[in-house]
Design a protein around this motif. Structure first.
Motif, mmCIF file in Angstrom:
data_model
loop_
_atom_site.group_PDB
_atom_site.id
_atom_site.type_symbol
_atom_site.label_atom_id
_atom_site.label_comp_id
_atom_site.label_asym_id
_atom_site.label_seq_id
_atom_site.Cartn_x
_atom_site.Cartn_y
_atom_site.Cartn_z
ATOM 1 N N ASN A 49 0.852 -1.189 0.000
ATOM 2 C CA ASN A 49 0.000 0.000 0.000
ATOM 3 C C ASN A 49 0.885 1.235 0.000
ATOM 4 O OD1 ASN A 49 -2.822 -1.049 0.478
ATOM 5 N ND2 ASN A 49 -1.745 -1.984 2.197
ATOM 6 N N TRP A 50 0.783 2.061 -1.033
ATOM 7 C CA TRP A 50 1.410 3.370 -1.038
ATOM 8 C C TRP A 50 0.325 4.371 -0.641
ATOM 9 C CZ3 TRP A 50 6.287 5.279 -2.067
ATOM 10 C CH2 TRP A 50 7.232 4.392 -2.598
ATOM 11 N N ASN A 51 0.646 5.242 0.315
ATOM 12 C CA ASN A 51 -0.272 6.290 0.757
ATOM 13 C C ASN A 51 0.455 7.623 0.742
ATOM 14 O OD1 ASN A 51 -2.716 4.730 1.596
ATOM 15 N ND2 ASN A 51 -1.169 3.694 2.818
ATOM 16 N N PHE A 52 -0.304 8.690 0.770
ATOM 17 C CA PHE A 52 0.255 10.041 0.740
ATOM 18 C C PHE A 52 -0.371 10.881 1.840
ATOM 19 C CE2 PHE A 52 -0.319 14.464 -0.795
ATOM 20 C CZ PHE A 52 1.013 14.840 -0.825
ATOM 21 N N GLN A 53 0.476 11.657 2.515
ATOM 22 C CA GLN A 53 -0.002 12.635 3.490
ATOM 23 C C GLN A 53 0.586 13.988 3.112
ATOM 24 O OE1 GLN A 53 1.177 12.140 7.633
ATOM 25 N NE2 GLN A 53 -0.794 12.972 8.252
ATOM 26 N N PRO A 54 -0.276 14.977 2.792
ATOM 27 C CA PRO A 54 0.217 16.306 2.424
ATOM 28 C C PRO A 54 0.983 16.952 3.576
ATOM 29 C CG PRO A 54 -2.172 16.134 2.082
ATOM 30 C CD PRO A 54 -1.731 14.901 2.780
ATOM 31 N N GLU A 55 1.755 17.966 3.248
ATOM 32 C CA GLU A 55 2.556 18.680 4.256
ATOM 33 C C GLU A 55 1.713 19.211 5.413
ATOM 34 O OE1 GLU A 55 6.570 20.714 2.863
ATOM 35 O OE2 GLU A 55 4.796 21.621 1.966
ATOM 36 N N ASP A 56 0.474 19.621 5.122
ATOM 37 C CA ASP A 56 -0.363 20.187 6.181
ATOM 38 C C ASP A 56 -1.004 19.103 7.062
ATOM 39 O OD1 ASP A 56 -2.398 19.117 4.630
ATOM 40 O OD2 ASP A 56 -3.257 21.040 4.061
ATOM 41 N N LEU A 57 -0.665 17.824 6.792
ATOM 42 C CA LEU A 57 -1.148 16.686 7.584
ATOM 43 C C LEU A 57 -2.671 16.564 7.578
ATOM 44 C CD1 LEU A 57 1.189 17.073 10.711
ATOM 45 C CD2 LEU A 57 1.670 15.881 8.567
ATOM 46 N N SER A 58 -3.307 17.136 6.554
ATOM 47 C CA SER A 58 -4.770 17.191 6.531
ATOM 48 C C SER A 58 -5.440 15.851 6.270
ATOM 49 C CB SER A 58 -5.227 18.203 5.482
ATOM 50 O OG SER A 58 -4.753 17.810 4.196
ATOM 51 N N SER A 59 -4.755 14.955 5.598
ATOM 52 C CA SER A 59 -5.422 13.697 5.241
ATOM 53 C C SER A 59 -4.395 12.633 4.884
ATOM 54 C CB SER A 59 -6.357 13.924 4.056
ATOM 55 O OG SER A 59 -5.584 14.306 2.920
ATOM 56 N N HIS A 60 -4.877 11.413 4.759
ATOM 57 C CA HIS A 60 -4.109 10.310 4.186
ATOM 58 C C HIS A 60 -4.844 9.906 2.932
ATOM 59 C CE1 HIS A 60 -1.003 8.905 7.094
ATOM 60 N NE2 HIS A 60 -1.683 9.704 7.895
ATOM 61 N N GLU A 61 -4.123 9.824 1.818
ATOM 62 C CA GLU A 61 -4.767 9.486 0.558
ATOM 63 C C GLU A 61 -4.113 8.259 -0.048
ATOM 64 O OE1 GLU A 61 -4.775 12.889 -2.058
ATOM 65 O OE2 GLU A 61 -4.781 14.223 -0.331
ATOM 66 N N PRO A 62 -4.910 7.351 -0.619
ATOM 67 C CA PRO A 62 -4.316 6.201 -1.302
ATOM 68 C C PRO A 62 -3.603 6.646 -2.573
ATOM 69 C CG PRO A 62 -6.687 6.235 -1.631
ATOM 70 C CD PRO A 62 -6.360 7.349 -0.675
ATOM 71 N N PRO A 74 -8.494 4.426 -8.250
ATOM 72 C CA PRO A 74 -9.660 4.718 -9.081
ATOM 73 C C PRO A 74 -10.055 6.190 -9.061
ATOM 74 C CG PRO A 74 -10.340 3.692 -7.032
ATOM 75 C CD PRO A 74 -8.839 3.692 -7.031
ATOM 76 N N SER A 75 -9.558 6.942 -8.071
ATOM 77 C CA SER A 75 -9.912 8.361 -7.977
ATOM 78 C C SER A 75 -8.818 9.077 -7.183
ATOM 79 C CB SER A 75 -11.263 8.525 -7.275
ATOM 80 O OG SER A 75 -11.185 7.983 -5.967
ATOM 81 N N GLY A 76 -8.991 10.386 -7.023
ATOM 82 C CA GLY A 76 -8.051 11.166 -6.234
ATOM 83 C C GLY A 76 -6.973 11.843 -7.068
ATOM 84 N N ARG A 77 -6.082 12.552 -6.395
ATOM 85 C CA ARG A 77 -5.066 13.369 -7.065
ATOM 86 C C ARG A 77 -4.077 12.548 -7.892
ATOM 87 N NH1 ARG A 77 -1.978 16.869 -3.059
ATOM 88 N NH2 ARG A 77 -3.588 16.378 -1.579
ATOM 89 N N PHE A 78 -3.922 11.264 -7.575
ATOM 90 C CA PHE A 78 -2.934 10.453 -8.284
ATOM 91 C C PHE A 78 -3.539 9.572 -9.377
ATOM 92 C CE2 PHE A 78 -1.085 11.425 -4.136
ATOM 93 C CZ PHE A 78 0.041 12.095 -4.571
#
Length: 108
Positions: A49-62, A74-78
């Motif tokens: 599982n690769w996940n992403f957390q923005p610098e502002d720590l606002s969320s975890h995104e797949p 299937p969706s999201g910034r990536f």
């Protein structure tokens, strides 16, 4: 990045190796290299599982998922901006992020 073996007792036997920091230019593509070592044989049930957390720590995104084969988000910034560049047999679970943007700054 989390590498999840099939059974919990294997978790202690897996070590993940990545660069501490990666610097890239906006608009370029970047390979995020990640390898692992294990004292146990690699199971067919190994999941990545690769996940992403923005610098502002606002969320975890797949970002990306692998289980027997690679699955793009299937969706999201990536969506449409990430590809598998690994080889499980070589214990490589790397990905490539395409067309990097300032909003991609954070922790993978």
């Amino acid at each position: 990045l989390s590498v999840s073996p099939a059974a919990l007792w294997l978790a202690a036997a897996v070590e993940v190796h990545t660069a501490k920091e990666v610097v890239a230019v906006n608009g370029t593509n970047q390979r995020l290299k990640c390898t692992f070592s294990s004292s146990s044989p690699v199971s067919q049930q190994l999941s990545v599982n690769w996940n992403f957390q923005p610098e502002d720590l606002s969320s975890h995104e797949p970002v990306f998922y692998y289980l027997k084969e690679p699955y793009k988000p299937p969706s999201g910034r990536f969506k449409e901006r990430v590809t598998w560049d690994g080889n499980i047999e070589r214990k490589d679970v790397s990905i490539i992020i395409w067309n990097l943007q300032p909003s991609d700054n954070g922790t993978f």
